[in-house]
Design a protein around this motif. Structure first.
Motif, PDB file in Angstrom:
ATOM      1  N   LYS A   1      -9.382  -3.670   0.130  1.00 47.33           N
ATOM      2  CA  LYS A   1      -9.741  -2.456   0.865  1.00 47.33           C
ATOM      3  C   LYS A   1      -8.748  -1.335   0.588  1.00 47.33           C
ATOM      4  CE  LYS A   1     -12.521  -4.479   4.547  1.00 47.33           C
ATOM      5  NZ  LYS A   1     -12.826  -5.725   3.861  1.00 47.33           N
ATOM      6  N   VAL A   2      -7.494  -1.681   0.318  1.00 44.34           N
ATOM      7  CA  VAL A   2      -6.498  -0.682  -0.075  1.00 44.34           C
ATOM      8  C   VAL A   2      -6.916  -0.039  -1.396  1.00 44.34           C
ATOM      9  CG1 VAL A   2      -4.101  -0.323  -0.803  1.00 44.34           C
ATOM     10  CG2 VAL A   2      -4.601  -1.829   1.136  1.00 44.34           C
ATOM     11  N   ILE A   3      -7.342  -0.871  -2.349  1.00 41.29           N
ATOM     12  CA  ILE A   3      -7.763  -0.384  -3.664  1.00 41.29           C
ATOM     13  C   ILE A   3      -9.093   0.351  -3.560  1.00 41.29           C
ATOM     14  CG2 ILE A   3      -8.540  -1.147  -5.954  1.00 41.29           C
ATOM     15  CD1 ILE A   3      -6.448  -3.485  -5.571  1.00 41.29           C
ATOM     16  N   GLY A   4     -10.005  -0.172  -2.720  1.00 39.97           N
ATOM     17  CA  GLY A   4     -11.304   0.465  -2.528  1.00 39.97           C
ATOM     18  C   GLY A   4     -12.393  -0.184  -3.338  1.00 39.97           C
ATOM     19  N   PHE A   5     -12.431  -1.529  -3.316  1.00 41.97           N
ATOM     20  CA  PHE A   5     -13.472  -2.245  -4.053  1.00 41.97           C
ATOM     21  C   PHE A   5     -14.866  -1.802  -3.628  1.00 41.97           C
ATOM     22  CE2 PHE A   5     -11.453  -6.364  -5.853  1.00 41.97           C
ATOM     23  CZ  PHE A   5     -10.431  -5.617  -6.419  1.00 41.97           C
ATOM     24  N   LYS A   6     -15.013  -1.423  -2.346  1.00 42.73           N
ATOM     25  CA  LYS A   6     -16.324  -0.999  -1.836  1.00 42.73           C
ATOM     26  C   LYS A   6     -16.288   0.457  -1.357  1.00 42.73           C
ATOM     27  CE  LYS A   6     -17.549  -5.714  -0.450  1.00 42.73           C
ATOM     28  NZ  LYS A   6     -17.859  -6.621   0.677  1.00 42.73           N
ATOM     29  N   ASN A   7     -15.439   1.246  -2.036  1.00 43.64           N
ATOM     30  CA  ASN A   7     -15.324   2.683  -1.746  1.00 43.64           C
ATOM     31  C   ASN A   7     -14.952   2.958  -0.287  1.00 43.64           C
ATOM     32  OD1 ASN A   7     -15.975   3.612  -4.388  1.00 43.64           O
ATOM     33  ND2 ASN A   7     -18.121   3.153  -3.969  1.00 43.64           N
ATOM     34  N   GLU A   8     -14.003   2.164   0.248  1.00 46.89           N
ATOM     35  CA  GLU A   8     -13.571   2.369   1.627  1.00 46.89           C
ATOM     36  C   GLU A   8     -12.898   3.741   1.776  1.00 46.89           C
ATOM     37  OE1 GLU A   8     -13.863  -2.040   1.127  1.00 46.89           O
ATOM     38  OE2 GLU A   8     -13.059  -0.403  -0.079  1.00 46.89           O
ATOM     39  N   PRO A   9     -13.166   4.454   2.876  1.00 51.03           N
ATOM     40  CA  PRO A   9     -12.498   5.738   3.121  1.00 51.03           C
ATOM     41  C   PRO A   9     -10.979   5.550   3.197  1.00 51.03           C
ATOM     42  CG  PRO A   9     -14.342   5.425   4.622  1.00 51.03           C
ATOM     43  CD  PRO A   9     -14.134   4.118   3.917  1.00 51.03           C
ATOM     44  N   GLY A  10     -10.248   6.457   2.557  1.00 49.31           N
ATOM     45  CA  GLY A  10      -8.795   6.393   2.598  1.00 49.31           C
ATOM     46  C   GLY A  10      -8.177   5.462   1.577  1.00 49.31           C
ATOM     47  N   SER A  11      -8.995   4.777   0.785  1.00 50.64           N
ATOM     48  CA  SER A  11      -8.486   3.847  -0.214  1.00 50.64           C
ATOM     49  C   SER A  11      -7.978   4.600  -1.445  1.00 50.64           C
ATOM     50  CB  SER A  11      -9.581   2.878  -0.637  1.00 50.64           C
ATOM     51  OG  SER A  11     -10.633   3.594  -1.292  1.00 50.64           O
TER      52      SER A  11
ATOM     53  N   ALA B   1       0.836  -1.209   0.000  1.00 55.78           N
ATOM     54  CA  ALA B   1       0.000   0.000   0.000  1.00 55.78           C
ATOM     55  C   ALA B   1       0.865   1.252   0.000  1.00 55.78           C
ATOM     56  CB  ALA B   1      -0.932  -0.015   1.205  1.00 55.78           C
ATOM     57  N   THR B   2       1.931   1.250   0.788  1.00 53.43           N
ATOM     58  CA  THR B   2       2.836   2.399   0.832  1.00 53.43           C
ATOM     59  C   THR B   2       3.414   2.685  -0.546  1.00 53.43           C
ATOM     60  OG1 THR B   2       3.410   1.940   3.144  1.00 53.43           O
ATOM     61  CG2 THR B   2       4.943   3.314   1.897  1.00 53.43           C
ATOM     62  N   ALA B   3       3.843   1.626  -1.225  1.00 54.20           N
ATOM     63  CA  ALA B   3       4.401   1.786  -2.569  1.00 54.20           C
ATOM     64  C   ALA B   3       3.362   2.334  -3.535  1.00 54.20           C
ATOM     65  CB  ALA B   3       4.940   0.443  -3.064  1.00 54.20           C
TER      66      ALA B   3
ATOM     67  N   ARG C   1      -1.092   4.201 -15.119  1.00 47.39           N
ATOM     68  CA  ARG C   1       0.203   4.642 -14.593  1.00 47.39           C
ATOM     69  C   ARG C   1       1.023   3.468 -14.052  1.00 47.39           C
ATOM     70  NH1 ARG C   1       4.730   7.533 -14.421  1.00 47.39           N
ATOM     71  NH2 ARG C   1       5.358   8.215 -12.351  1.00 47.39           N
ATOM     72  N   VAL C   2       0.309   2.486 -13.493  1.00 46.16           N
ATOM     73  CA  VAL C   2       0.968   1.325 -12.874  1.00 46.16           C
ATOM     74  C   VAL C   2       0.316   0.048 -13.392  1.00 46.16           C
ATOM     75  CG1 VAL C   2       1.392   0.082 -10.706  1.00 46.16           C
ATOM     76  CG2 VAL C   2       1.604   2.582 -10.772  1.00 46.16           C
ATOM     77  N   VAL C   3       1.154  -0.913 -13.804  1.00 44.21           N
ATOM     78  CA  VAL C   3       0.666  -2.267 -14.071  1.00 44.21           C
ATOM     79  C   VAL C   3       1.211  -3.151 -12.954  1.00 44.21           C
ATOM     80  CG1 VAL C   3       0.605  -4.220 -15.659  1.00 44.21           C
ATOM     81  CG2 VAL C   3       0.600  -1.893 -16.559  1.00 44.21           C
ATOM     82  N   ALA C   4       0.306  -3.786 -12.215  1.00 42.43           N
ATOM     83  CA  ALA C   4       0.680  -4.558 -11.029  1.00 42.43           C
ATOM     84  C   ALA C   4       0.530  -6.053 -11.284  1.00 42.43           C
ATOM     85  CB  ALA C   4      -0.179  -4.138  -9.845  1.00 42.43           C
ATOM     86  N   PHE C   5       1.421  -6.807 -10.682  1.00 45.85           N
ATOM     87  CA  PHE C   5       1.443  -8.259 -10.828  1.00 45.85           C
ATOM     88  C   PHE C   5       1.575  -8.890  -9.442  1.00 45.85           C
ATOM     89  CE2 PHE C   5       3.119  -6.356 -14.631  1.00 45.85           C
ATOM     90  CZ  PHE C   5       2.628  -7.131 -15.681  1.00 45.85           C
ATOM     91  N   GLN C   6       0.774  -9.905  -9.173  1.00 48.53           N
ATOM     92  CA  GLN C   6       0.874 -10.674  -7.928  1.00 48.53           C
ATOM     93  C   GLN C   6       1.455 -12.036  -8.274  1.00 48.53           C
ATOM     94  OE1 GLN C   6      -2.474 -10.717  -5.009  1.00 48.53           O
ATOM     95  NE2 GLN C   6      -2.408 -12.931  -5.299  1.00 48.53           N
ATOM     96  N   ARG C   7       2.659 -12.303  -7.816  1.00 42.79           N
ATOM     97  CA  ARG C   7       3.325 -13.566  -8.165  1.00 42.79           C
ATOM     98  C   ARG C   7       2.599 -14.776  -7.589  1.00 42.79           C
ATOM     99  NH1 ARG C   7       9.620 -13.682  -6.852  1.00 42.79           N
ATOM    100  NH2 ARG C   7       9.413 -15.741  -7.768  1.00 42.79           N
ATOM    101  N   SER C   8       2.232 -14.657  -6.332  1.00 42.80           N
ATOM    102  CA  SER C   8       1.662 -15.795  -5.627  1.00 42.80           C
ATOM    103  C   SER C   8       0.165 -15.924  -5.900  1.00 42.80           C
ATOM    104  CB  SER C   8       1.924 -15.650  -4.136  1.00 42.80           C
ATOM    105  OG  SER C   8       1.598 -16.831  -3.450  1.00 42.80           O
ATOM    106  N   ARG C   9      -0.388 -17.064  -5.530  1.00 45.39           N
ATOM    107  CA  ARG C   9      -1.790 -17.357  -5.840  1.00 45.39           C
ATOM    108  C   ARG C   9      -2.777 -16.642  -4.931  1.00 45.39           C
ATOM    109  NH1 ARG C   9      -2.824 -22.721  -6.383  1.00 45.39           N
ATOM    110  NH2 ARG C   9      -0.655 -23.210  -6.728  1.00 45.39           N
ATOM    111  N   GLY C  10      -2.369 -16.192  -3.751  1.00 38.76           N
ATOM    112  CA  GLY C  10      -3.332 -15.649  -2.798  1.00 38.76           C
ATOM    113  C   GLY C  10      -4.323 -16.739  -2.420  1.00 38.76           C
ATOM    114  N   TYR C  11      -5.567 -16.344  -2.170  1.00 33.80           N
ATOM    115  CA  TYR C  11      -6.626 -17.324  -1.903  1.00 33.80           C
ATOM    116  C   TYR C  11      -7.330 -17.659  -3.214  1.00 33.80           C
ATOM    117  CZ  TYR C  11      -6.299 -16.749   3.207  1.00 33.80           C
ATOM    118  OH  TYR C  11      -5.880 -16.741   4.513  1.00 33.80           O
ATOM    119  N   ALA C  12      -6.595 -18.243  -4.127  1.00 34.67           N
ATOM    120  CA  ALA C  12      -7.167 -18.589  -5.429  1.00 34.67           C
ATOM    121  C   ALA C  12      -6.586 -19.923  -5.889  1.00 34.67           C
ATOM    122  CB  ALA C  12      -6.875 -17.507  -6.463  1.00 34.67           C
TER     123      ALA C  12
ATOM    124  N   THR D   1      -6.662  -8.772   1.310  1.00 35.66           N
ATOM    125  CA  THR D   1      -6.369  -7.589   2.120  1.00 35.66           C
ATOM    126  C   THR D   1      -6.091  -6.351   1.266  1.00 35.66           C
ATOM    127  OG1 THR D   1      -4.045  -8.271   2.269  1.00 35.66           O
ATOM    128  CG2 THR D   1      -5.498  -8.902   4.083  1.00 35.66           C
ATOM    129  N   LEU D   2      -5.775  -6.540  -0.016  1.00 33.15           N
ATOM    130  CA  LEU D   2      -5.558  -5.401  -0.902  1.00 33.15           C
ATOM    131  C   LEU D   2      -6.860  -4.820  -1.446  1.00 33.15           C
ATOM    132  CD1 LEU D   2      -2.388  -6.213  -3.030  1.00 33.15           C
ATOM    133  CD2 LEU D   2      -2.691  -4.385  -1.379  1.00 33.15           C
TER     134      LEU D   2
END
Length: 412
Positions: free
Chosen positions: A116-126, A90-92, A161-172, A113-114
């Protein structure tokens, strides 16, 4: 237990050649880590931390030098002030994105956990709350990056501006991404849009393959120190590595603008973090061997596993489809009862901060919540998949996995 002992013997025989390959990789990874220590000329006095503002912390500077060298990057930010991998990520992202920008996740929906950082449900501060847009490309049916859609969006949407990649599977229930997959996507991104920042969530993937993402095209990478690179000893913290200008932005997001990463006391963080990084190649090897053993044992017992023992790996996570909530609870009980800490406790599902569904977790660890140590977790929803990772000692992992299977057999 007679049946489990028979399966154990079969599983060990099945994984023997793969264990030999892991040992060869560990030799190479150990050499890389030692070279990074030598390059930074780490000394005894670098192991002592600071207090207060943390000005002039030569140990912190040496640690960040080691990380930058290990990743083949220009700079690193390695701090106890990061409370988790999600915090580092999130800091990055907040550091490099501005209102009106778009972040494009090229590997499907990110880890829970990301959201809410992104704001899937319009979380304040996302990010969304700050006017930053989100787009997503799902992986193909064979768990590859959809190169054609990536190219199309990069050409059409100039706000990316940013293309993001998640290496690991997460909960998938998907394969983790291998270096060749990412290299192709990175090269395409830079060919079409050299201005775009390539960001990688590196959690659980460090020291598994031959190179880190910054060595084959990523601009910025982030992760947690209570996963692979902490080696089971780092008490807390996270890291961000990559291009110097971007790392400086992240440092000033973590602290305040104008400080360029010069603030942040390290207390007693340095010695254990240096030590943990030195041990990290061995710890990652033990965790990989344990994950492959779990895949072998549970596949022999009739459960579907991902990855299988033959498939290449880019992280330390083993997913096992257990088919019921009760089996998940039994598996977690088995792991908890063979943990060195809190073995007398019984894991129960709960809606943890950052999650929207009940999650069950197990693992009595010396560092609270450390997934570098043996742990397991998963959302208690169909198809009831447990995610198993970490472990500092393969024999401990073998015993715990056997006990998890015994718990499932007993309840059935």
């Amino acid at each position: 237990m007679k049946d489990i002992n028979r399966l154990h013997t079969q599983a060990l025989e099945m994984i023997k050649p793969i264990v030999a390959e892991i040992e060869n990789k560990t030799f190479y990874q150990t050499a890389k880590v030692l070279e990074a220590f030598r390059h930074a000329q780490v000394c005894q006095h670098h192991l002592n931390g600071t207090n207060g503002y943390g000005y002039g912390d030569i140990g912190r500077e040496a640690l960040e030098h080691v990380f930058a060298t290990l990743f083949g990057a220009e700079a690193a930010l390695v701090r106890p002030q990061f409370v988790s991998g999600t915090h580092a990520i999130a800091t990055a992202l907040f550091a490099i994105l501005r209102p009106g920008d778009t972040i494009l996740f090229a590997t499907g929906k990110p880890y829970d956990t990301l959201e809410k950082v992104i704001g899937f449900k319009n979380e304040p501060g996302s990010l969304r709350d700050w006017g930053i847009n989100y787009r997503q490309i799902d992986l193909t049916s064979d768990d590859k990056i959809d190169i054609f859609t990536l190219q199309k969006l990069l050409e059409e949407d100039k706000s990316i501006r940013v293309v993001a990649f998640q290496r690991s599977r997460g909960y998938a229930w998907r394969k983790s991404l291998l270096q060749p997959d990412l290299t192709e996507a990175f090269a395409l991104t830079k060919k079409i849009r050299p201005d775009v920042i390539i960001f990688v969530d590196n959690c659980y993937g460090e020291l598994v393959e031959g190179f880190e993402p910054t060595q084959y095209g990523a601009d910025l990478v982030a992760g947690s120190l209570i996963k692979n690179l902490g080696g089971g000893l780092a008490p807390t913290g996270g890291y961000i590595v990559g291009n110097k200008d971007l790392v400086n932005l992240a440092a000033e997001r973590l602290t305040v603008p104008g400080t360029e990463g010069e603030l942040g006391a390290t207390g007693d963080f340095l010695r254990s973090t240096f030590h943990g990084l030195y041990l990290a190649p061995r710890m990652v090897a033990e965790a990989l061997i344990g994950a492959i053993y779990a895949a072998a044992l549970f596949s022999l017992a009739g459960f579907e596993v991902s990855p299988t023992i033959e498939e290449p790996r880019s992280d330390i996570i083993q997913a096992i489809k257990l088919n019921s909530a009760e089996n998940m609870k039994a598996f977690c009980r088995g792991i908890q009862r063979f943990s060195p800490i809190d073995s007398h406790l019984t894991p129960e599902p709960w809606v943890m901060p950052g999650y929207d569904v009940p999650v069950i977790m197990a693992g009595g660890t010396f560092i609270a919540g450390s997934t570098a140590e043996l742990s397991t977790d998963g959302p208690l929803v169909p198809p009831y998949i447990i995610y198993f990772q970490g472990g500092l000692n393969r024999h401990h992992i073998f015993l715990a996995v056997q006990n998890a299977l015994a718990e499932i057999i007993a309840r059935n």
